[in-house]
Design a protein around this motif. Structure first.
Motif, PDB file in Angstrom:
ATOM      1  N   PRO A 179      37.885  50.796  25.988  1.00 24.54           N
ATOM      2  CA  PRO A 179      36.463  51.056  25.735  1.00 24.54           C
ATOM      3  C   PRO A 179      35.919  50.424  24.463  1.00 24.54           C
ATOM      4  O   PRO A 179      34.726  50.151  24.371  1.00 24.54           O
ATOM      5  CB  PRO A 179      36.398  52.588  25.647  1.00 24.54           C
ATOM      6  N   SER A 180      36.774  50.144  23.485  1.00 27.60           N
ATOM      7  CA  SER A 180      36.284  49.628  22.198  1.00 27.60           C
ATOM      8  C   SER A 180      36.175  48.107  22.155  1.00 27.60           C
ATOM      9  O   SER A 180      35.690  47.546  21.167  1.00 27.60           O
ATOM     10  CB  SER A 180      37.212  50.099  21.066  1.00 27.60           C
ATOM     11  N   ARG A 181      36.599  47.422  23.220  1.00 22.83           N
ATOM     12  CA  ARG A 181      36.551  45.954  23.208  1.00 22.83           C
ATOM     13  C   ARG A 181      35.134  45.439  23.409  1.00 22.83           C
ATOM     14  O   ARG A 181      34.345  46.014  24.157  1.00 22.83           O
ATOM     15  CB  ARG A 181      37.458  45.382  24.293  1.00 22.83           C
ATOM     16  N   HIS A 182      34.830  44.328  22.754  1.00 25.82           N
ATOM     17  CA  HIS A 182      33.551  43.664  22.988  1.00 25.82           C
ATOM     18  C   HIS A 182      33.619  42.891  24.302  1.00 25.82           C
ATOM     19  O   HIS A 182      34.656  42.307  24.645  1.00 25.82           O
ATOM     20  CB  HIS A 182      33.218  42.719  21.833  1.00 25.82           C
ATOM     21  N   VAL A 183      32.503  42.860  25.021  1.00 22.92           N
ATOM     22  CA  VAL A 183      32.492  42.269  26.353  1.00 22.92           C
ATOM     23  C   VAL A 183      32.807  40.774  26.313  1.00 22.92           C
ATOM     24  O   VAL A 183      33.450  40.245  27.222  1.00 22.92           O
ATOM     25  CB  VAL A 183      31.139  42.537  27.043  1.00 22.92           C
ATOM     26  N   HIS A 184      32.404  40.081  25.241  1.00 19.64           N
ATOM     27  CA  HIS A 184      32.650  38.634  25.202  1.00 19.64           C
ATOM     28  C   HIS A 184      34.143  38.313  25.135  1.00 19.64           C
ATOM     29  O   HIS A 184      34.538  37.169  25.364  1.00 19.64           O
ATOM     30  CB  HIS A 184      31.907  37.983  24.039  1.00 19.64           C
ATOM     31  N   THR A 185      34.977  39.298  24.858  1.00 27.67           N
ATOM     32  CA  THR A 185      36.429  39.078  24.822  1.00 27.67           C
ATOM     33  C   THR A 185      37.096  39.376  26.167  1.00 27.67           C
ATOM     34  O   THR A 185      38.305  39.205  26.294  1.00 27.67           O
ATOM     35  CB  THR A 185      37.089  39.953  23.747  1.00 27.67           C
ATOM     36  N   LEU A 186      36.328  39.822  27.155  1.00 26.80           N
ATOM     37  CA  LEU A 186      36.911  40.235  28.439  1.00 26.80           C
ATOM     38  C   LEU A 186      36.930  39.081  29.432  1.00 26.80           C
ATOM     39  O   LEU A 186      36.052  38.219  29.425  1.00 26.80           O
ATOM     40  CB  LEU A 186      36.105  41.389  29.042  1.00 26.80           C
ATOM     41  N   SER A 187      37.912  39.100  30.313  1.00 28.18           N
ATOM     42  CA  SER A 187      37.927  38.170  31.443  1.00 28.18           C
ATOM     43  C   SER A 187      36.953  38.673  32.504  1.00 28.18           C
ATOM     44  O   SER A 187      36.445  39.803  32.422  1.00 28.18           O
ATOM     45  CB  SER A 187      39.335  38.082  32.035  1.00 28.18           C
ATOM     46  N   VAL A 188      36.717  37.839  33.518  1.00 30.00           N
ATOM     47  CA  VAL A 188      35.830  38.255  34.604  1.00 30.00           C
ATOM     48  C   VAL A 188      36.385  39.490  35.309  1.00 30.00           C
ATOM     49  O   VAL A 188      35.649  40.422  35.645  1.00 30.00           O
ATOM     50  CB  VAL A 188      35.639  37.097  35.605  1.00 30.00           C
ATOM     51  N   GLY A 189      37.701  39.524  35.524  1.00 33.55           N
ATOM     52  CA  GLY A 189      38.301  40.681  36.179  1.00 33.55           C
ATOM     53  C   GLY A 189      38.110  41.955  35.376  1.00 33.55           C
ATOM     54  O   GLY A 189      37.846  43.030  35.933  1.00 33.55           O
ATOM     55  N   GLU A 190      38.218  41.837  34.058  1.00 35.11           N
ATOM     56  CA  GLU A 190      38.028  43.011  33.206  1.00 35.11           C
ATOM     57  C   GLU A 190      36.565  43.445  33.191  1.00 35.11           C
ATOM     58  O   GLU A 190      36.266  44.646  33.159  1.00 35.11           O
ATOM     59  CB  GLU A 190      38.531  42.700  31.796  1.00 35.11           C
ATOM     60  N   CYS A 191      35.638  42.487  33.224  1.00 32.79           N
ATOM     61  CA  CYS A 191      34.211  42.836  33.314  1.00 32.79           C
ATOM     62  C   CYS A 191      33.929  43.588  34.611  1.00 32.79           C
ATOM     63  O   CYS A 191      33.115  44.518  34.635  1.00 32.79           O
ATOM     64  CB  CYS A 191      33.348  41.581  33.244  1.00 32.79           C
ATOM     65  N   GLN A 192      34.612  43.173  35.678  1.00 30.82           N
ATOM     66  CA  GLN A 192      34.424  43.850  36.964  1.00 30.82           C
ATOM     67  C   GLN A 192      34.852  45.317  36.848  1.00 30.82           C
ATOM     68  O   GLN A 192      34.204  46.218  37.380  1.00 30.82           O
ATOM     69  CB  GLN A 192      35.244  43.154  38.043  1.00 30.82           C
ATOM     70  N   ARG A 193      35.951  45.558  36.130  1.00 28.95           N
ATOM     71  CA  ARG A 193      36.412  46.943  35.935  1.00 28.95           C
ATOM     72  C   ARG A 193      35.379  47.758  35.157  1.00 28.95           C
ATOM     73  O   ARG A 193      35.173  48.943  35.442  1.00 28.95           O
ATOM     74  CB  ARG A 193      37.741  46.943  35.178  1.00 28.95           C
ATOM     75  N   VAL A 194      34.738  47.119  34.161  1.00 30.97           N
ATOM     76  CA  VAL A 194      33.701  47.826  33.386  1.00 30.97           C
ATOM     77  C   VAL A 194      32.577  48.284  34.316  1.00 30.97           C
ATOM     78  O   VAL A 194      32.114  49.431  34.256  1.00 30.97           O
ATOM     79  CB  VAL A 194      33.127  46.925  32.270  1.00 30.97           C
ATOM     80  N   GLU A 195      32.123  47.379  35.180  1.00 28.10           N
ATOM     81  CA  GLU A 195      31.027  47.701  36.097  1.00 28.10           C
ATOM     82  C   GLU A 195      31.421  48.827  37.053  1.00 28.10           C
ATOM     83  O   GLU A 195      30.618  49.722  37.339  1.00 28.10           O
ATOM     84  CB  GLU A 195      30.619  46.453  36.893  1.00 28.10           C
ATOM     85  N   ILE A 196      32.649  48.787  37.537  1.00 27.92           N
ATOM     86  CA  ILE A 196      33.102  49.822  38.476  1.00 27.92           C
ATOM     87  C   ILE A 196      33.181  51.171  37.779  1.00 27.92           C
ATOM     88  O   ILE A 196      32.714  52.191  38.307  1.00 27.92           O
ATOM     89  CB  ILE A 196      34.464  49.431  39.092  1.00 27.92           C
TER      90      ILE A 196
END
Length: 508
Positions: free
Chosen positions: A130-147
């Protein structure tokens, strides 16, 4: 039984296209309902109407039997409608927690929200910090955030637009368990996917769309993948033929590449070595967030911190060379992020040509040859079957799958010496996926060296000559695809191969 959601005669027109044409759709409580159609069939537009992002030109929307007008996503969330978009709506400079807080009432405590996010992610097997900045995430990890953001709202209707496009098979299995659990608790799910095997395995009902219209409703469990494909595109998907070919000279080599983190949440690369030959496709498998982004940045020239001799291209040490220098000498690349990285959404398709085609044919004496870039864009649109209003259409106006086809086409038509591709068929329909894979194989046969990063293992097995796996910033030995199997690659994706740090620690 009163339906959870019913759409009656929904239509939506844009200047160049009719996105939805008299669409009817009914979803029952606890039902997992697929919406199937090729790229540009109108699926995403329909979902945006349900979620209040877009207003229909005509038609009616009923919720629990009562006619409603969903004026905004906030109004949709109040009703109990959650949505996971194919293109993420996240702010790069904010943390995961801060992004999720934007859709919640004012006064929400971030420390409590962070705990809720972690608990929900753990409950549904979605690895997330939860503490990571979005610009450091992969596309797969961004998908997990949205879910996770959608699940936090405990929705009564959950809309998922290509939710598994960048998830591993293991993560897909966990997601399906989650969705079945939600459905058993009464949540209705609208599921958009081009993966016919997923729809057959998961969904109770399927509505098929073509050209903005509903062409049929069926029970996918009673269909074959071939029959679903015929309903969707009017034919079975083309067969992709992979013919073994002897590799030629080395074009791209990585020698003992080690690189520290560019930011606190990056993955450190450690002692990576591999070669890619002319006339070969090397596939890289791995769970999202294990160093794929960092490796592609080094290879493409976006990250020039590597030792000069750690990366060689066409006989030259290029570790410190820029992306522009590498492009000028025949390297091409397709990033995993389509909008913002692969294409500028506000620019036309013709103008987006200039992101990679910068030579005498497109720019002469400092002036852009507008006629030439429009001609090139038109050729790509026609060759790759891109559904767009023409070369002057904004890139951001295309559906995700059509934009992917255009970006792939833009790079393929450069006839590069080497092509780096991340997630080549993310969000494209079965027919378009087959075409893209065939184009990549044709490029290989013409002598190009291709490196493909994908979380679609079936895709990697279909097109790759050799495979390696990346896990925690390290890579496995290369193996011929014909000698590999899913169990072995799945084991390697956990970092367990002979000589790996994970294997050695397991034996201590």
């Amino acid at each position: 039984m009163t339906s959870r959601l019913a759409l009656k005669n929904i239509s939506k027109r844009y200047p160049a296209v009719v996105a939805n044409d008299g669409v009817d759709l009914t979803v029952q409580p606890g039902e997992i309902h697929a919406v199937l159609g090729e790229n540009g069939a109108g699926k995403s537009t329909l979902m945006k109407i349900i979620y209040g992002v877009t207003a229909p030109d005509s038609g009616q929307v009923f919720w629990d039997g009562q006619e409603i007008h969903v004026s905004s996503p906030a109004a949709a969330r109040q009703l109990g409608i959650g949505m996971v978009f194919q293109h993420f709506s996240l702010f790069d400079t904010l943390t995961v927690t801060e992004n999720i807080a934007l859709g919640l009432p004012q006064g929400t405590r971030l420390d409590e929200l962070e705990r809720r996010i972690a608990d929900t992610a753990n409950e549904y097997g979605l690895d997330l910090e939860p503490s990571r900045h979005v610009h450091t995430l992969s596309v797969g990890e961004c998908q997990r955030v949205e879910i996770v953001r959608a699940l936090l709202g405990r929705p009564r209707l959950l809309i998922l637009d290509e939710p598994t496009s960048v998830l591993t098979p293991q993560a897909v299995g966990k997601l399906f368990d989650t969705l079945r659990q939600l459905a058993s608790e009464g949540c209705s799910i609208l599921y958009i996917s081009h993966k016919l095997d997923e729809i057959r395995a998961l969904c109770h009902t399927c509505t098929v769309m073509r050209g903005g219209k509903v062409t049929g409703v069926c029970k996918p469990g009673e269909q074959t993948e071939a029959s679903l494909s015929r309903l969707m595109i009017g034919a079975e998907p083309p067969v992709v033929t992979h013919r073994p070919a002897p590799p030629r000279e080395k074009l791209l080599s990585v020698h003992q590449l080690s690189l520290g983190k560019a930011h606190p949440f990056a993955t450190e690369l450690s002692n990576i070595s591999f070669d890619v030959h002319a006339g070969e496709i090397l596939g890289i498998a791995g769970v999202s967030g294990n160093g794929q982004q960092e490796l592609l940045a080094v290879l493409s020239g976006e990250d020039t911190r590597a030792d000069p001799n750690a990366v060689w291209f066409d006989g030259q040490a290029v570790g410190r060379r820029s992306a522009a220098w590498r492009r000028a000498r025949g390297m091409a690349f397709v990033p995993e992020e389509r909008l913002g990285r692969g294409a500028v959404p506000e620019l036309s398709l013709a103008q987006n040509i200039l992101l990679s085609h910068q030579d005498n044919s497109t720019i002469r004496r400092g002036f852009i040859r507008k006629g030439e870039i429009s001609r090139l864009a038109g050729e790509i649109i026609e060759r790759f079957g891109v559904k767009a209003a023409g070369p002057q259409a904004q890139a951001g106006s295309l559906s995700g799958g059509n934009l992917q086809k255009y970006i792939i086409g833009r790079e393929v038509t450069r006839r590069p010496k080497a092509l780096l591709v991340a997630q080549p068929t993310w969000g494209v329909d079965v027919g378009a996926a087959a075409q893209i894979r065939s184009e990549l194989l044709a490029l290989r046969d013409a002598g190009c060296a291709l490196l493909i990063i994908s979380e679609e293992l079936d895709e990697l097995f279909q097109v790759s000559d050799r495979l390696i796996v990346i896990a925690k910033g390290r890579v496995s030995p290369a193996i011929k695809t014909a000698e590999a199997d899913l169990d072995l690659i799945g084991q390697w994706m956990s970092g367990l191969w002979a000589g790996s740090a994970a294997t050695e620690s397991a034996h201590v």
